[in-house]
Design an enzyme around this catalytic site. Structure first.
Site, mmCIF file in Angstrom:
data_model
loop_
_atom_site.group_PDB
_atom_site.id
_atom_site.type_symbol
_atom_site.label_atom_id
_atom_site.label_comp_id
_atom_site.label_asym_id
_atom_site.label_seq_id
_atom_site.Cartn_x
_atom_site.Cartn_y
_atom_site.Cartn_z
ATOM 1 N N ARG A 139 0.933 -0.981 -0.163
ATOM 2 C CA ARG A 139 -0.089 -0.151 -0.146
ATOM 3 C C ARG A 139 0.830 1.133 -0.018
ATOM 4 N NH1 ARG A 139 -4.222 -0.663 4.819
ATOM 5 N NH2 ARG A 139 -4.900 1.246 4.102
ATOM 6 N N HIS A 140 0.311 2.350 -0.433
ATOM 7 C CA HIS A 140 1.186 3.686 -0.261
ATOM 8 C C HIS A 140 1.489 3.970 1.108
ATOM 9 C CE1 HIS A 140 -2.733 5.094 1.370
ATOM 10 N NE2 HIS A 140 -3.195 4.428 0.466
ATOM 11 N N ASN A 157 -5.552 8.616 5.822
ATOM 12 C CA ASN A 157 -5.326 7.691 6.827
ATOM 13 C C ASN A 157 -5.223 8.028 7.999
ATOM 14 O OD1 ASN A 157 -3.098 6.011 4.484
ATOM 15 N ND2 ASN A 157 -5.159 5.573 4.748
ATOM 16 N N ARG A 173 -1.072 9.565 -3.278
ATOM 17 C CA ARG A 173 -0.442 8.718 -2.234
ATOM 18 C C ARG A 173 0.520 7.675 -2.954
ATOM 19 N NH1 ARG A 173 -5.995 8.455 -2.191
ATOM 20 N NH2 ARG A 173 -7.177 6.467 -1.783
ATOM 21 N N GLU A 228 -8.016 3.176 -6.019
ATOM 22 C CA GLU A 228 -8.961 2.640 -4.884
ATOM 23 C C GLU A 228 -10.161 2.575 -5.222
ATOM 24 O OE1 GLU A 228 -9.016 0.823 -2.884
ATOM 25 O OE2 GLU A 228 -8.546 1.058 -0.667
ATOM 26 N N HIS A 286 -3.504 0.017 -3.217
ATOM 27 C CA HIS A 286 -4.239 0.571 -2.090
ATOM 28 C C HIS A 286 -5.008 -0.609 -1.517
ATOM 29 C CE1 HIS A 286 -4.651 4.949 -3.847
ATOM 30 N NE2 HIS A 286 -4.426 4.267 -5.015
HETATM 31 O O1 F6P Z 1 -9.120 3.243 4.820
HETATM 32 C C1 F6P Z 1 -8.181 3.274 3.348
HETATM 33 C C2 F6P Z 1 -8.833 2.810 2.346
HETATM 34 O O2 F6P Z 1 -7.942 2.497 1.320
HETATM 35 C C3 F6P Z 1 -10.058 3.597 1.963
HETATM 36 O O3 F6P Z 1 -9.538 4.534 1.046
HETATM 37 C C4 F6P Z 1 -10.951 2.590 1.164
HETATM 38 O O4 F6P Z 1 -12.331 3.150 1.131
HETATM 39 C C5 F6P Z 1 -10.910 1.499 1.982
HETATM 40 O O5 F6P Z 1 -9.577 1.409 2.568
HETATM 41 C C6 F6P Z 1 -11.273 0.104 1.810
HETATM 42 O O6 F6P Z 1 -11.311 -0.939 2.793
HETATM 43 P P1 F6P Z 1 -12.772 -1.271 3.172
HETATM 44 O O7 F6P Z 1 -13.371 -1.840 2.128
HETATM 45 O O8 F6P Z 1 -12.327 -2.237 4.319
HETATM 46 O O9 F6P Z 1 -13.253 -0.153 3.657
#
Ligand code: F6P
Length: 358
Positions: free
Chosen positions: A72-73, A79, A129, A169, A235
């Site tokens: 990941r970044h 975050n 990022r 993402e 991501h």
């Molecule tokens: O929180 C970081 C992230 O990359 C968000 O940008 C993204 O919406 C999320 O994680 C995805 O994870 P989850 O599907 O568990 O919410």
């Protein structure tokens, strides 16, 4: 081993298609014969979308093993704030990870065990990022022998970054930029629907994991097509899918897999198994703004976080504002001056190492 046993079993019943018409129905069959070592393929009577996709996929499969590196970044401003999505840049902590990642690439990806250059690739998403996380990775030009004529050489730019929209993402639509707590409060029904079926749930005006799977298909084909080691800076949601694909996790498991920050996951798919090696590159910087701090339990990914302000830890007799981006040894040094039990000191150190994984 299990796979080899299966092959042996099938071998007993295996009847090769010889495409010489020896079998009376053979001309009507749909089949594909491939000899990857000679790059020789026979495709017979293939019609329709799905079969053509299968042929395309098989023709691009690699038979030589090489590694993929997934990360990941580095920690982004969002975050840090617990917000999802957005297009924020890296925090100081994230930048430090970017530097550590560049060192990791130098030592482990672009050099072979013999110290010789290994041509390697770098992909990012188009988001700030991931591109910022790639910024310290060196792009040197090396010369490598041509596969077709080894007396010839060509130039190769190591780790030349390629940014893919496909790797962006999962887009949270109307919820983009919110914290999970805000989503739960403002859109309780959406929150509930996502909890029930995270794989199929699509954010209003946004995407679902199933949408991400569909847009990652060309990426998987490209990953299979290339021969060189590849680092993907991506991501959480996107890497969950790629990781699940190579490690054989089901689609329903994929959205729940753990892909922590500050970690490089090396995935080496082979004919029998997929070897996974995890390298933790967590930087020593420690960020301590109370507003953002959470004491995370081991199930933090299910978001059972306890705000630090609710935890009574007698040692925190200091102004956290002074401790943003200070190294852990410095903090521990300072804490020594206050009365502190060993257990509390240890739990504090654990907290420092855990909460950065956001
Ligand atoms: O929180 C970081 C992230 O990359 C968000 O940008 C993204 O919406 C999320 O994680 C995805 O994870 P989850 O599907 O568990 O919410």
């Amino acid at each position: 081993m299990d796979f080899r046993k299966k092959v042996e079993k099938y071998r007993k019943f295996y009847e090769p298609v010889d495409h010489n018409g020896n079998h009376e129905d053979e001309s009507k069959w749909t089949y594909m014969k491939c000899d990857h070592s000679k790059q020789h393929f026979v495709v017979h009577n293939v019609k329709g979308y799905l079969f053509q996709k299968v042929v395309n996929f098989i023709m691009n499969l690699r038979t030589t093993s090489h590694a993929f590196y997934l990360t990941r970044h580095g920690q982004s401003e969002y975050n840090d704030l617990g917000r999802i999505g957005g297009d924020s840049g890296l925090t100081v902590h994230g930048l430090r990870y970017a530097q550590k990642l560049a060192e990791f690439v130098d030592k482990n990806i672009v050099k072979g065990k013999d110290g010789n250059d290994v041509p390697a690739r770098l992909w990012t998403s188009t988001m700030r990022r991931t591109r910022e996380t790639a910024q310290f990775i060196k792009q040197t030009t090396i010369r490598i022998p041509s596969e077709t004529d080894p007396s010839l050489e060509y130039e190769w730019v190591q780790m030349r970054p390629r940014a893919w929209h496909h790797l962006d993402e999962l887009f949270a639509g109307s919820c983009d930029g919110m914290t999970y707590e805000e989503i739960e409060e403002k859109f309780p029904e959406e929150w509930e629907r996502r909890n029930v079926d995270k794989l199929a749930y699509r954010y209003p005006r946004g995407e679902s994991y199933l949408d991400v799977i569909a847009r990652l298909e060309p990426i998987i084909i490209e990953m299979e097509r290339h021969q060189e080691p590849l680092l993907i800076i991506g991501h959480q949601a996107v890497l969950r899918i790629i990781y699940a694909f190579y490690t054989g996790h089901s689609r329903s498991e994929a959205p729940h897999l753990s892909i922590p920050l500050n970690t490089v996951i090396q995935v080496a798919p082979g004919p029998v198994e997929c070897k996974v090696t995890v390298s933790n590159l967590r930087p020593v910087l420690c960020e301590m703004s109370l507003g953002h701090c959470f004491l995370m339990s081991s199930v933090y990914r299910e978001r059972s976080c306890i705000p630090l302000s609710k935890v009574s830890v007698p040692m925190v007799k200091m102004n956290p504002a002074n401790y943003r981006f200070v190294s852990l040894p410095m903090i521990l040094l300072h804490i020594k001056s206050v009365p502190l039990g060993l257990a509390q000191l240890l739990s504090f150190a654990c907290w420092c190492s855990l909460f950065t994984d956001r």
